[in-house]
Design an enzyme around this catalytic site. Sequence first.
Site, PDB file in Angstrom:
ATOM      1  N   GLY A 198       0.830  -1.199   0.000  1.00 14.19           N
ATOM      2  CA  GLY A 198       0.000   0.000   0.000  1.00 14.19           C
ATOM      3  C   GLY A 198       0.864   1.247   0.000  1.00 14.19           C
ATOM      4  O   GLY A 198       2.013   1.243  -0.456  1.00 14.19           O
ATOM      5  N   GLY A 199       0.309   2.308   0.582  1.00 16.99           N
ATOM      6  CA  GLY A 199       1.036   3.576   0.618  1.00 16.99           C
ATOM      7  C   GLY A 199       2.323   3.486   1.410  1.00 16.99           C
ATOM      8  O   GLY A 199       3.213   4.338   1.273  1.00 16.99           O
ATOM      9  N   GLY A 433      24.526  14.955 -28.341  1.00 10.86           N
ATOM     10  CA  GLY A 433      23.925  15.435 -27.097  1.00 10.86           C
ATOM     11  C   GLY A 433      24.410  14.655 -25.897  1.00 10.86           C
ATOM     12  O   GLY A 433      24.522  15.190 -24.783  1.00 10.86           O
ATOM     13  N   ALA A 434      24.733  13.377 -26.126  1.00 13.46           N
ATOM     14  CA  ALA A 434      25.195  12.552 -25.007  1.00 13.46           C
ATOM     15  C   ALA A 434      26.575  13.008 -24.543  1.00 13.46           C
ATOM     16  O   ALA A 434      26.900  12.929 -23.354  1.00 13.46           O
ATOM     17  CB  ALA A 434      25.219  11.084 -25.409  1.00 13.46           C
TER      18      ALA A 434
HETATM   19  C1  HXC Z   1      -3.442  -4.697  11.720  1.00  9.01           C
HETATM   20  C2  HXC Z   1      -2.338  -6.506  10.890  1.00  9.01           C
HETATM   21  C3  HXC Z   1      -2.108  -5.834   9.680  1.00  9.01           C
HETATM   22  C4  HXC Z   1      -2.599  -4.502   9.564  1.00  9.01           C
HETATM   23  C5  HXC Z   1      -1.227  -7.772   9.536  1.00  9.01           C
HETATM   24  N1  HXC Z   1      -1.779  -7.700  10.745  1.00  9.01           N
HETATM   25  N2  HXC Z   1      -1.427  -6.658   8.864  1.00  9.01           N
HETATM   26  N3  HXC Z   1      -3.002  -5.948  11.897  1.00  9.01           N
HETATM   27  N4  HXC Z   1      -3.258  -3.984  10.599  1.00  9.01           N
HETATM   28  N5  HXC Z   1      -2.411  -3.803   8.466  1.00  9.01           N
HETATM   29  C6  HXC Z   1      -1.789  -8.713  11.771  1.00  9.01           C
HETATM   30  C7  HXC Z   1      -2.637  -9.918  11.407  1.00  9.01           C
HETATM   31  O1  HXC Z   1      -3.975  -9.665  11.710  1.00  9.01           O
HETATM   32  C8  HXC Z   1      -2.041 -10.970  12.293  1.00  9.01           C
HETATM   33  O2  HXC Z   1      -2.537 -10.741  13.597  1.00  9.01           O
HETATM   34  C9  HXC Z   1      -0.570 -10.616  12.303  1.00  9.01           C
HETATM   35  O3  HXC Z   1      -0.502  -9.247  11.911  1.00  9.01           O
HETATM   36  C10 HXC Z   1       0.230 -11.419  11.346  1.00  9.01           C
HETATM   37  O4  HXC Z   1      -0.396 -11.376  10.085  1.00  9.01           O
HETATM   38  P1  HXC Z   1      -0.639 -12.694   9.216  1.00  9.01           P
HETATM   39  O5  HXC Z   1      -1.656 -12.356   8.216  1.00  9.01           O
HETATM   40  O6  HXC Z   1      -0.897 -13.840  10.108  1.00  9.01           O
HETATM   41  O7  HXC Z   1       0.792 -12.901   8.551  1.00  9.01           O
HETATM   42  P2  HXC Z   1       1.111 -13.404   7.096  1.00  9.01           P
HETATM   43  O8  HXC Z   1       0.320 -14.608   6.764  1.00  9.01           O
HETATM   44  O9  HXC Z   1       2.590 -13.501   7.024  1.00  9.01           O
HETATM   45  O10 HXC Z   1       0.622 -12.238   6.118  1.00  9.01           O
HETATM   46  C11 HXC Z   1       1.254 -10.992   6.152  1.00  9.01           C
HETATM   47  C12 HXC Z   1       0.440  -9.982   5.320  1.00  9.01           C
HETATM   48  C13 HXC Z   1      -1.026  -9.985   5.746  1.00  9.01           C
HETATM   49  C14 HXC Z   1       0.598 -10.330   3.831  1.00  9.01           C
HETATM   50  C15 HXC Z   1       1.091  -8.613   5.529  1.00  9.01           C
HETATM   51  O11 HXC Z   1      -1.079  -9.890   7.134  1.00  9.01           O
HETATM   52  C16 HXC Z   1      -1.818  -8.878   5.146  1.00  9.01           C
HETATM   53  O12 HXC Z   1      -2.209  -8.956   3.974  1.00  9.01           O
HETATM   54  N6  HXC Z   1      -2.075  -7.847   5.939  1.00  9.01           N
HETATM   55  C17 HXC Z   1      -2.847  -6.721   5.525  1.00  9.01           C
HETATM   56  C18 HXC Z   1      -2.060  -5.870   4.592  1.00  9.01           C
HETATM   57  C19 HXC Z   1      -2.822  -4.636   4.262  1.00  9.01           C
HETATM   58  O13 HXC Z   1      -3.767  -4.655   3.514  1.00  9.01           O
HETATM   59  N7  HXC Z   1      -2.422  -3.536   4.937  1.00  9.01           N
HETATM   60  C20 HXC Z   1      -2.996  -2.285   4.762  1.00  9.01           C
HETATM   61  C21 HXC Z   1      -2.334  -1.743   3.536  1.00  9.01           C
HETATM   62  S1  HXC Z   1      -2.919  -0.162   3.174  1.00  9.01           S
HETATM   63  P3  HXC Z   1      -2.716 -11.884  14.684  1.00  9.01           P
HETATM   64  O14 HXC Z   1      -3.490 -11.262  15.781  1.00  9.01           O
HETATM   65  O15 HXC Z   1      -3.371 -13.036  14.031  1.00  9.01           O
HETATM   66  O16 HXC Z   1      -1.317 -12.206  15.104  1.00  9.01           O
HETATM   67  C22 HXC Z   1      -1.777   0.771   3.786  1.00  9.01           C
HETATM   68  C23 HXC Z   1      -2.029   2.178   3.489  1.00  9.01           C
HETATM   69  C24 HXC Z   1      -0.861   3.003   3.857  1.00  9.01           C
HETATM   70  O17 HXC Z   1      -0.855   0.400   4.387  1.00  9.01           O
HETATM   71  C25 HXC Z   1      -1.114   4.351   3.305  1.00  9.01           C
HETATM   72  C26 HXC Z   1      -0.056   5.291   3.660  1.00  9.01           C
HETATM   73  C27 HXC Z   1      -0.304   6.624   3.068  1.00  9.01           C
END
Ligand code: HXC
Length: 545
Positions: A198-199, A433-434
Amino acid sequence: MADLIDPITGAAAEPQPTGRKAHPKKVREVPESLKKFREIHAAAAAGGPPEKIEAQRKKGKLTARERIAYLVDEGTFQELGLLMESRCTDFGIKDKHIKGDGVITGFGKVNGRLAAIFSEDFTQLGGSLGRTHADKITKLMDMAADIKVPVIGILDSGGARIQEGVDSLDGYGEIFLRNTRYSGVVPQISIIVGPCAGGAVYSPALTDFVFMVKGMSNMFVTGPEVVKAATGEEVDFETLGGSMTHASKSGVCHFVANSEPDCYRQVKELMSFLPQSRLEAAPGMETRDPGDRKIALLEKLCEVDPRRPYRVHHIVWWLSDDHRFLEVHHDYAKNIVVGFIRLGGQVVGVIANNPAQMAGALDINASDKAARFIRFLNNFNIPILTLVDVPGYWPGVAQEHGGIIRHGAKLLYAYSEATVPKVTLVLRKAYGGAYIAMSSKLMGGDINFSLPSAEIAVMGPRGAIEILYSRQIKEAKEEEREALRVKLAKEYSDKFASPYQTASMGSIDEVIEPAQARERLISAFRVLAGKRRPGTHERTGNIPL
Ligand code: HXC
């Protein structure tokens, strides 16, 4: 009766012989406050729950604390904010009492020099970025900018903490702001050792150097599932945003490592070339490599067919102290090579056309790659050595429509803007130019050398004669045309494709003996050493180009 306890370590203490008459043993109980303090600290320092640490290990990943230990000199890490917790009351986060809020922040010495370091802890809420987590990072960055030390971020995170909503997005905003404000003030390095989605990807992209580990790091704005839903394309994580994708295709990643320890070793090597901030010069290093070492390879270059490709790396290795060259962006836009060397002990940034790839021609990606590196060097007082062997700009509709004019202009801008010492050596071709773009004299090169084998002209002989003598070539008999072309090309080459005409105009300062190139470059940079005092020039920042 309680045991005798060392009040600092909590361990059972041995009675110390004093030589005086023995007094009755004094017994001290550990005070409750101290017990509590130790318990809290031990729990906080352990990171996430054991099963999460186990899961981390199963993925072949180090823990956040182990990563810092790999990076810093033993015993030098000073942690800040270990006990900070999320203030979020939704979704039960507060009740979890996650000490440190999923990120370790502090200062430690890397090869004896201080750096600010943060390391995201995937074992705590997936290293996700909540408000407190962001506050810890921004506070660290502010301190680093005040103290004037580099910032190294170790990223392993699920991104914005979903439970904290917009507060976590704002946290990213505050980090991006600082990445930009401190760009060109202190070096910023990002190490991606897990997901970065994401961001969240934009913080590393705003920093100066991005490291990734093969098979471990991923960076993407939208993941494979969203891509499939939006465009129908099926792609796996590695292909979409793995280390080699970003090192060779997108150019987001500057260094790829085979493992985490290899990654931290590479970071340390990079750090050894960087100043602590824009107010300092890059660290010199004494060398036993003689400054007047002869470079036989450059004599050979004068003998070979000018169309023969070669890897310019060989020349860089031969020129540099102890043959040491840290290449940056090795896998991206290989037609231009950039990186760090030392010459006579002083750090120098090298920009070199690479005839082994696309004949060393400039294209969109090469222009962006070199321009950004030049801006980094200029911000951090690192002199620039340009090695020229360039037949021109890469032709084609894709290049024109892709904006070679706009991207090529960035290279001109970066060179013209740079006020650090600039020394140029024309190895072979420097056309059109290069030629101008590659730190030519009239575009601000301070000292411009050329080998006797150089061909400096508006264009290559073959192209030039097709324009100058198009009628004669057309009118010649078919079987005589090639011989005519060869004759005309030779005449053109004798007149223009040498460094002497350019030297007579002063656009080349000196045509040098090839074997003496190292000696001449070292002395040129010594002459220019006082050109600009560190910190006296306006900062330009290192905008991602
Ligand atoms: C809260 C999160 C989290 C998140 C993971 N966890 N991402 N909790 N917010 N963004 C937590 C899970 O719930 C889990 O909690 C623990 O972290 C481990 O994650 P798993 O899924 O079990 O690990 P894994 O299988 O290795 O997968 C990793 C992952 C996946 C690919 C990163 O967790 C995932 O897809 N997470 C969401 C990613 C996402 O969409 N993030 C937001 C992006 S948008 P428990 O309690 O079970 O241990 C963004 C915008 C930013 O970031 C903008 C900035 C301007």
